[in-house]
Design an enzyme around this catalytic site. Structure first.
Site, PDB file in Angstrom:
ATOM      1  N   GLU A 130       0.820  -1.213   0.000  1.00  0.00           N
ATOM      2  CA  GLU A 130       0.000   0.000   0.000  1.00  0.00           C
ATOM      3  C   GLU A 130       0.844   1.249   0.000  1.00  0.00           C
ATOM      4  O   GLU A 130       1.948   1.264   0.533  1.00  0.00           O
ATOM      5  CB  GLU A 130      -0.819   0.040   1.286  1.00  0.00           C
ATOM      6  CG  GLU A 130      -1.810  -1.048   1.387  1.00  0.00           C
ATOM      7  CD  GLU A 130      -2.592  -0.941   2.673  1.00  0.00           C
ATOM      8  OE1 GLU A 130      -3.370  -1.836   2.936  1.00  0.00           O
ATOM      9  OE2 GLU A 130      -2.411   0.033   3.428  1.00  0.00           O
ATOM     10  N   CYS A 148       3.373   8.334   1.160  1.00  0.00           N
ATOM     11  CA  CYS A 148       3.721   7.382   2.209  1.00  0.00           C
ATOM     12  C   CYS A 148       3.967   6.036   1.535  1.00  0.00           C
ATOM     13  O   CYS A 148       3.066   5.514   0.868  1.00  0.00           O
ATOM     14  CB  CYS A 148       2.549   7.324   3.197  1.00  0.00           C
ATOM     15  SG  CYS A 148       2.683   6.016   4.394  1.00  0.00           S
ATOM     16  N   CYS A 189       4.558  -7.341   7.930  1.00  0.00           N
ATOM     17  CA  CYS A 189       5.547  -6.889   8.916  1.00  0.00           C
ATOM     18  C   CYS A 189       5.710  -7.968   9.974  1.00  0.00           C
ATOM     19  O   CYS A 189       4.732  -8.585  10.403  1.00  0.00           O
ATOM     20  CB  CYS A 189       5.098  -5.578   9.568  1.00  0.00           C
ATOM     21  SG  CYS A 189       6.320  -4.932  10.732  1.00  0.00           S
ATOM     22  N   CYS A 211       2.768  -5.242  15.926  1.00  0.00           N
ATOM     23  CA  CYS A 211       2.213  -4.305  16.910  1.00  0.00           C
ATOM     24  C   CYS A 211       0.702  -4.535  17.008  1.00  0.00           C
ATOM     25  O   CYS A 211       0.042  -4.774  15.998  1.00  0.00           O
ATOM     26  CB  CYS A 211       2.516  -2.864  16.511  1.00  0.00           C
ATOM     27  SG  CYS A 211       4.276  -2.562  16.414  1.00  0.00           S
ATOM     28  N   CYS A 222      -1.900  -2.521  14.738  1.00  0.00           N
ATOM     29  CA  CYS A 222      -1.537  -2.240  13.348  1.00  0.00           C
ATOM     30  C   CYS A 222      -1.956  -3.370  12.420  1.00  0.00           C
ATOM     31  O   CYS A 222      -1.691  -4.547  12.699  1.00  0.00           O
ATOM     32  CB  CYS A 222      -0.034  -2.028  13.271  1.00  0.00           C
ATOM     33  SG  CYS A 222       0.564  -1.797  11.595  1.00  0.00           S
ATOM     34  N   CYS A 274      -1.579   2.120   8.153  1.00  0.00           N
ATOM     35  CA  CYS A 274      -0.854   1.188   7.303  1.00  0.00           C
ATOM     36  C   CYS A 274      -1.454  -0.206   7.347  1.00  0.00           C
ATOM     37  O   CYS A 274      -1.868  -0.696   8.369  1.00  0.00           O
ATOM     38  CB  CYS A 274       0.625   1.173   7.670  1.00  0.00           C
ATOM     39  SG  CYS A 274       1.013   0.551   9.292  1.00  0.00           S
TER      40      CYS A 274
HETATM   41  N1  SAH Z   1       7.166   0.100  11.050  1.00  0.00           N
HETATM   42  C1  SAH Z   1       7.362   1.492  11.086  1.00  0.00           C
HETATM   43  C2  SAH Z   1       6.803   2.165   9.880  1.00  0.00           C
HETATM   44  C3  SAH Z   1       5.320   1.988   9.693  1.00  0.00           C
HETATM   45  S1  SAH Z   1       4.563   3.444  10.211  1.00  0.00           S
HETATM   46  C4  SAH Z   1       6.808   2.068  12.373  1.00  0.00           C
HETATM   47  O1  SAH Z   1       6.114   1.349  13.076  1.00  0.00           O
HETATM   48  O2  SAH Z   1       7.111   3.214  12.668  1.00  0.00           O
HETATM   49  C5  SAH Z   1       3.413   2.834  11.229  1.00  0.00           C
HETATM   50  C6  SAH Z   1       2.634   4.022  11.744  1.00  0.00           C
HETATM   51  O3  SAH Z   1       1.287   3.887  11.235  1.00  0.00           O
HETATM   52  C7  SAH Z   1       2.517   4.027  13.239  1.00  0.00           C
HETATM   53  O4  SAH Z   1       3.497   4.716  13.915  1.00  0.00           O
HETATM   54  C8  SAH Z   1       1.252   4.768  13.360  1.00  0.00           C
HETATM   55  O5  SAH Z   1       1.598   6.129  13.324  1.00  0.00           O
HETATM   56  C9  SAH Z   1       0.421   4.402  12.166  1.00  0.00           C
HETATM   57  N2  SAH Z   1      -0.610   3.427  12.514  1.00  0.00           N
HETATM   58  C10 SAH Z   1      -0.579   2.074  12.401  1.00  0.00           C
HETATM   59  N3  SAH Z   1      -1.740   1.538  12.803  1.00  0.00           N
HETATM   60  C11 SAH Z   1      -2.517   2.575  13.188  1.00  0.00           C
HETATM   61  C12 SAH Z   1      -3.834   2.677  13.710  1.00  0.00           C
HETATM   62  N4  SAH Z   1      -4.596   1.612  13.883  1.00  0.00           N
HETATM   63  N5  SAH Z   1      -4.292   3.907  14.010  1.00  0.00           N
HETATM   64  C13 SAH Z   1      -3.522   5.010  13.802  1.00  0.00           C
HETATM   65  N6  SAH Z   1      -2.297   4.980  13.295  1.00  0.00           N
HETATM   66  C14 SAH Z   1      -1.795   3.780  13.000  1.00  0.00           C
HETATM   67 FE1  SF4 Z   2       5.174  -3.231  11.758  1.00  0.00          FE
HETATM   68 FE2  SF4 Z   2       2.896  -1.857  12.000  1.00  0.00          FE
HETATM   69 FE3  SF4 Z   2       4.454  -2.245  14.131  1.00  0.00          FE
HETATM   70 FE4  SF4 Z   2       5.270  -0.577  12.200  1.00  0.00          FE
HETATM   71  S1  SF4 Z   2       3.476  -0.281  13.496  1.00  0.00           S
HETATM   72  S2  SF4 Z   2       6.474  -2.170  13.229  1.00  0.00           S
HETATM   73  S3  SF4 Z   2       4.411  -1.615  10.403  1.00  0.00           S
HETATM   74  S4  SF4 Z   2       3.387  -3.865  12.950  1.00  0.00           S
END
Ligand code: SAH
Ligand code: SF4
Length: 354
Positions: A96, A117, A124, A128, A131, A345
């Protein structure tokens, strides 16, 4: 299925020169011509390279692709014009990206500046708990060419060049430094993409060895860190990566980065109801930010299908933000651009997988 060819936009000038010399083209001007077609004229087909001999164009097209991915689905946010693009790679995997136009200014003027972006991996490994990208684990890392190919594809869809780039799509960029660092060199090289490094932000969940490698590369990009919890206790509940590299290791690594970087680090902090949104969390977050001289980006949690967290009510988000500001920490409260298009993401891909 046609053969999967490497993306030529992942090649450095030296790599192109040696590829050309294997094809008996040893003159430096051929490399310059090829670079111009790839980077300045954004050729989409080797046949467009009219100043290269036809036989050479054929040889190149048998070895490389100019378009390693294609947009297969788009959704536009009704709120702020963010556009999410789902891309299919040559082997049918999906990644994406999100095109984010500049916000409307105070005077109601809309700048044409465009941020993209991009993703660094398919899925991944870090899982997390908020996410969508980590829900199905890691499929694989993207090559340098596929990282850069996203930019070309997005520009084609947008009909304009991108002005800044954030690595906040799928994947952990610092778990893929092998491809990320060469991509950053091409993205910032004046004879290649030529973006200013201050317009490129790498976001990490706190991958400490990757952070050191990025610092050693001396490419002066900006750094964002997905913090999301001010203590090990809170952070480990939602970010398994914290058990591998806890705050005790991460913070000194960020201090080392901060000591040599011209830019402030951004701490990303998703506000999740009842988990990390209390006044004592704001206080501990402020101390960390002060120690790192960092700024904070607050993001109210964007609901993900299959996950049970809640976004705090708006008053809680605003008071958390005010609390940080009152402690003189530069803070923005960013309502997720394009929450209505599942812009966090991994969410669009998730819908296609389920
Ligand atoms: N893996 C890296 C790069 C991905 S950015 C990292 O974790 O920084 C991932 C970002 O997407 C997170 O920091 C957050 O800002 C955003 N994100 C992911 N899931 C989200 C959610 N459910 N609600 C809001 N922001 C989210
Ligand atoms: Fe991976 Fe999502 Fe965690 Fe970033 S926020 S490290 S993309 S699982």
């Amino acid at each position: 299925m046609p053969p999967i060819l490497p993306a030529i936009c992942g090649c450095t000038r030296d790599a192109l020169a040696s590829a050309l010399s294997e094809l008996d083209e040893t003159c430096a001007y051929r490399t310059t011509q090829l670079m111009e077609w790839i980077w300045k004229k954004r050729a989409t087909d080797f046949e467009q390279m009219s100043n290269l001999p036809p036989a050479l164009r054929r040889e190149l097209s048998a070895r490389y692709t100019l378009r390693p991915l294609t947009v297969v689905n788009q959704s536009q946010s009704g709120v702020n014009g963010a556009r999410k693009l789902l891309c299919r790679l040559q082997d049918d995997e999906l990644v994406e990206m999100v095109l984010i136009p500049a916000a409307v200014g105070d005077a109601g003027t809309q700048s044409r500046r465009l941020t993209l972006c991009v993703s660094s991996q398919v899925g991944c490994a870090f899982g997390c708990k908020f996410c969508a990208s980590g829900l199905h684990g890691l499929k694989r890392s993207l090559t340098t060419g596929k990282i850069i190919g996203q930019i070309f594809e997005a520009e084609h869809v947008a009909g304009q060049r991108v002005d800044s780039l954030v690595f906040m799509g799928m994947g952990e960029p610092l778990a893929n430094t092998q491809n990320l660092i060469p991509a950053l060199r091409l993205i910032t090289a004046p004879q290649a993409l030529g973006l200013s490094p201050r317009h490129v932000t790498v976001s990490t969940s706190g991958h400490v060895p990757g952070l050191k490698k990025l610092a050693d590369s001396a490419i002066p990009v900006r750094l964002a860190v997905s913090l999301h919890g001010p203590t090990n206790e809170v952070r480990s509940r939602i970010m398994p990566v914290n058990r591998r590299w806890s705050l005790g290791e991460l913070i000194p690594a960020l201090e080392a980065w901060q000591a040599v970087s011209k830019h402030k680090i951004t701490l990303e902090y998703i506000l999740i109801a009842g988990l990390n949104d209390a006044p004592q969390h704001a206080q501990m977050l402020a101390s960390l930010a002060q120690r790192l001289r960092a700024k904070i980006n607050l993001i109210p949690y964007n609901p993900v299908q299959g996950l049970n967290w809640q976004r705090p009510v708006e008053a809680v988000c605003r008071s958390f933000c005010r609390d940080l500001l009152s402690r003189r920490v530069p803070t923005t409260l960013r309502y997720e651009k394009g929450a209505d298009i599942e812009a966090a993401c991994g969410q669009l891909r998730l819908r296609h997988l389920s």
